[in-house]
Design a protein around this motif. Structure first.
Motif, PDB file in Angstrom:
ATOM      1  N   ASP A  57     -42.955  48.109  75.146  1.00 51.64           N
ATOM      2  CA  ASP A  57     -43.602  48.477  73.893  1.00 51.64           C
ATOM      3  C   ASP A  57     -42.518  48.902  72.906  1.00 51.64           C
ATOM      4  O   ASP A  57     -41.709  49.779  73.220  1.00 51.64           O
ATOM      5  N   PRO A  58     -42.459  48.307  71.718  1.00 50.40           N
ATOM      6  CA  PRO A  58     -41.432  48.703  70.744  1.00 50.40           C
ATOM      7  C   PRO A  58     -41.456  50.199  70.442  1.00 50.40           C
ATOM      8  O   PRO A  58     -40.434  50.787  70.107  1.00 50.40           O
ATOM      9  N   ALA A  59     -42.613  50.819  70.569  1.00 46.44           N
ATOM     10  CA  ALA A  59     -42.702  52.257  70.310  1.00 46.44           C
ATOM     11  C   ALA A  59     -41.910  53.065  71.343  1.00 46.44           C
ATOM     12  O   ALA A  59     -41.563  54.219  71.100  1.00 46.44           O
ATOM     13  N   ALA A  60     -41.593  52.462  72.475  1.00 42.50           N
ATOM     14  CA  ALA A  60     -40.844  53.170  73.520  1.00 42.50           C
ATOM     15  C   ALA A  60     -39.430  53.503  73.089  1.00 42.50           C
ATOM     16  O   ALA A  60     -38.781  54.350  73.690  1.00 42.50           O
ATOM     17  N   THR A  61     -38.941  52.840  72.053  1.00 44.91           N
ATOM     18  CA  THR A  61     -37.579  53.105  71.583  1.00 44.91           C
ATOM     19  C   THR A  61     -37.549  53.752  70.204  1.00 44.91           C
ATOM     20  O   THR A  61     -36.488  53.913  69.609  1.00 44.91           O
ATOM     21  N   ALA A  62     -38.687  54.123  69.689  1.00 44.26           N
ATOM     22  CA  ALA A  62     -38.762  54.671  68.334  1.00 44.26           C
ATOM     23  C   ALA A  62     -37.999  55.985  68.192  1.00 44.26           C
ATOM     24  O   ALA A  62     -37.489  56.289  67.114  1.00 44.26           O
ATOM     25  N   ASP A  63     -37.902  56.758  69.259  1.00 45.20           N
ATOM     26  CA  ASP A  63     -37.259  58.078  69.167  1.00 45.20           C
ATOM     27  C   ASP A  63     -35.785  58.065  69.566  1.00 45.20           C
ATOM     28  O   ASP A  63     -35.175  59.125  69.707  1.00 45.20           O
ATOM     29  N   LEU A  64     -35.185  56.892  69.703  1.00 48.83           N
ATOM     30  CA  LEU A  64     -33.781  56.823  70.094  1.00 48.83           C
ATOM     31  C   LEU A  64     -32.877  57.198  68.919  1.00 48.83           C
ATOM     32  O   LEU A  64     -33.189  56.897  67.772  1.00 48.83           O
ATOM     33  N   PRO A  65     -31.729  57.848  69.213  1.00 45.52           N
ATOM     34  CA  PRO A  65     -30.801  58.185  68.133  1.00 45.52           C
ATOM     35  C   PRO A  65     -30.240  56.926  67.468  1.00 45.52           C
ATOM     36  O   PRO A  65     -30.267  55.831  68.044  1.00 45.52           O
ATOM     37  N   ALA A  66     -29.687  57.091  66.286  1.00 46.02           N
ATOM     38  CA  ALA A  66     -29.156  55.967  65.506  1.00 46.02           C
ATOM     39  C   ALA A  66     -28.013  55.262  66.225  1.00 46.02           C
ATOM     40  O   ALA A  66     -27.719  54.109  65.925  1.00 46.02           O
ATOM     41  N   ILE A  67     -27.376  55.931  67.175  1.00 42.02           N
ATOM     42  CA  ILE A  67     -26.266  55.308  67.908  1.00 42.02           C
ATOM     43  C   ILE A  67     -26.731  54.062  68.669  1.00 42.02           C
ATOM     44  O   ILE A  67     -25.939  53.201  68.997  1.00 42.02           O
ATOM     45  N   HIS A  68     -28.033  53.961  68.877  1.00 45.96           N
ATOM     46  CA  HIS A  68     -28.603  52.805  69.593  1.00 45.96           C
ATOM     47  C   HIS A  68     -29.278  51.834  68.629  1.00 45.96           C
ATOM     48  O   HIS A  68     -30.359  51.330  68.898  1.00 45.96           O
ATOM     49  N   ALA A  69     -28.633  51.542  67.531  1.00 43.99           N
ATOM     50  CA  ALA A  69     -29.202  50.613  66.553  1.00 43.99           C
ATOM     51  C   ALA A  69     -29.140  49.168  67.045  1.00 43.99           C
ATOM     52  O   ALA A  69     -29.927  48.333  66.618  1.00 43.99           O
TER      53      ALA A  69
END
Length: 97
Positions: A57-69
Protein backbone atom coordinates in the motif's frame (compact mmCIF):
# COMPACT_ATOMS: atom_id res chain seq x y z
CA UNK A 1 -9.46 -47.48 -14.71
CA UNK A 2 -10.93 -47.83 -18.14
CA UNK A 3 -9.16 -49.32 -21.15
CA UNK A 4 -10.53 -49.39 -24.66
CA UNK A 5 -9.27 -50.06 -28.16
CA UNK A 6 -8.85 -47.42 -30.86
CA UNK A 7 -12.18 -48.16 -32.52
CA UNK A 8 -14.07 -47.77 -29.25
CA UNK A 9 -12.11 -44.60 -28.48
CA UNK A 10 -13.17 -43.10 -31.81
CA UNK A 11 -16.84 -43.94 -31.33
CA UNK A 12 -17.05 -42.96 -27.64
CA UNK A 13 -14.56 -40.10 -27.48
CA UNK A 14 -16.86 -37.62 -25.73
CA UNK A 15 -17.73 -40.20 -23.03
CA UNK A 16 -14.05 -41.04 -22.52
CA UNK A 17 -13.14 -37.36 -22.24
CA UNK A 18 -15.86 -36.88 -19.63
CA UNK A 19 -14.59 -39.91 -17.71
CA UNK A 20 -11.08 -38.42 -17.68
CA UNK A 21 -12.47 -35.06 -16.51
CA UNK A 22 -14.27 -36.91 -13.71
CA UNK A 23 -10.93 -38.29 -12.53
CA UNK A 24 -11.07 -41.74 -14.06
CA UNK A 25 -7.93 -43.11 -15.70
CA UNK A 26 -8.58 -43.80 -19.38
CA UNK A 27 -6.14 -45.84 -21.46
CA UNK A 28 -6.37 -46.41 -25.20
CA UNK A 29 -4.87 -49.62 -26.55
CA UNK A 30 -3.70 -50.66 -29.99
CA UNK A 31 -3.17 -54.36 -30.64
CA UNK A 32 -3.91 -55.05 -26.94
CA UNK A 33 -1.04 -52.80 -25.82
CA UNK A 34 -1.63 -49.48 -24.10
CA UNK A 35 -0.72 -46.76 -26.58
CA UNK A 36 -2.07 -43.63 -24.92
CA UNK A 37 -3.52 -42.26 -21.74
CA UNK A 38 -6.31 -39.68 -21.74
CA UNK A 39 -5.85 -37.01 -19.07
CA UNK A 40 -7.53 -33.65 -18.46
CA UNK A 41 -5.61 -30.47 -19.12
CA UNK A 42 -4.67 -28.75 -15.88
CA UNK A 43 -4.76 -24.96 -15.99
CA UNK A 44 -1.25 -23.69 -15.40
CA UNK A 45 -0.33 -20.60 -13.48
CA UNK A 46 1.61 -18.02 -15.45
CA UNK A 47 5.35 -18.48 -15.10
CA UNK A 48 6.74 -15.90 -12.69
CA UNK A 49 10.28 -17.15 -12.31
CA UNK A 50 9.66 -17.63 -8.60
CA UNK A 51 8.64 -14.00 -8.03
CA UNK A 52 5.48 -12.96 -6.26
CA UNK A 53 3.53 -9.74 -6.55
CA UNK A 54 3.87 -7.73 -3.37
CA UNK A 55 0.75 -6.29 -1.85
CA UNK A 56 2.22 -2.91 -0.92
CA UNK A 57 0.00 0.00 0.00
CA UNK A 58 1.57 3.36 -0.96
CA UNK A 59 0.32 4.72 2.36
CA UNK A 60 2.75 2.34 4.09
CA UNK A 61 5.60 4.66 3.15
CA UNK A 62 3.88 8.00 3.69
CA UNK A 63 5.59 8.59 7.05
CA UNK A 64 9.15 7.89 5.89
CA UNK A 65 11.75 10.65 6.31
CA UNK A 66 12.84 12.64 3.24
CA UNK A 67 16.11 10.66 3.16
CA UNK A 68 14.06 7.89 1.52
CA UNK A 69 12.87 9.90 -1.47
CA UNK A 70 14.25 7.25 -3.85
CA UNK A 71 11.31 5.08 -5.05
CA UNK A 72 13.38 1.90 -4.79
CA UNK A 73 14.23 2.67 -1.16
CA UNK A 74 10.55 3.16 -0.48
CA UNK A 75 9.64 -0.19 -2.07
CA UNK A 76 12.27 -2.03 -0.01
CA UNK A 77 11.13 -0.33 3.20
CA UNK A 78 7.45 -0.96 2.43
CA UNK A 79 8.19 -4.64 1.85
CA UNK A 80 10.16 -4.84 5.09
CA UNK A 81 7.25 -3.28 6.98
CA UNK A 82 4.70 -5.52 5.27
CA UNK A 83 6.66 -8.67 6.16
CA UNK A 84 7.67 -7.41 9.62
CA UNK A 85 11.38 -7.55 8.79
CA UNK A 86 14.25 -5.57 10.27
CA UNK A 87 16.22 -3.72 7.64
CA UNK A 88 19.90 -3.05 8.36
CA UNK A 89 22.22 -0.66 6.55
CA UNK A 90 25.89 0.06 7.06
CA UNK A 91 27.23 2.60 7.74
CA UNK A 92 24.47 4.09 9.90
CA UNK A 93 22.62 7.00 8.34
CA UNK A 94 23.18 10.34 10.02
CA UNK A 95 20.09 12.10 11.24
CA UNK A 96 18.03 8.91 11.19
CA UNK A 97 16.57 7.43 14.37
Amino acid sequence: MRQCNLYEAKTKLSQLVQAALDGEEVFIARADKVAARLVPVVAQQPATGGWEVLNIDPAATADLPAIHANPFDRIILAQARYEHLTLLKAPPLSGYP
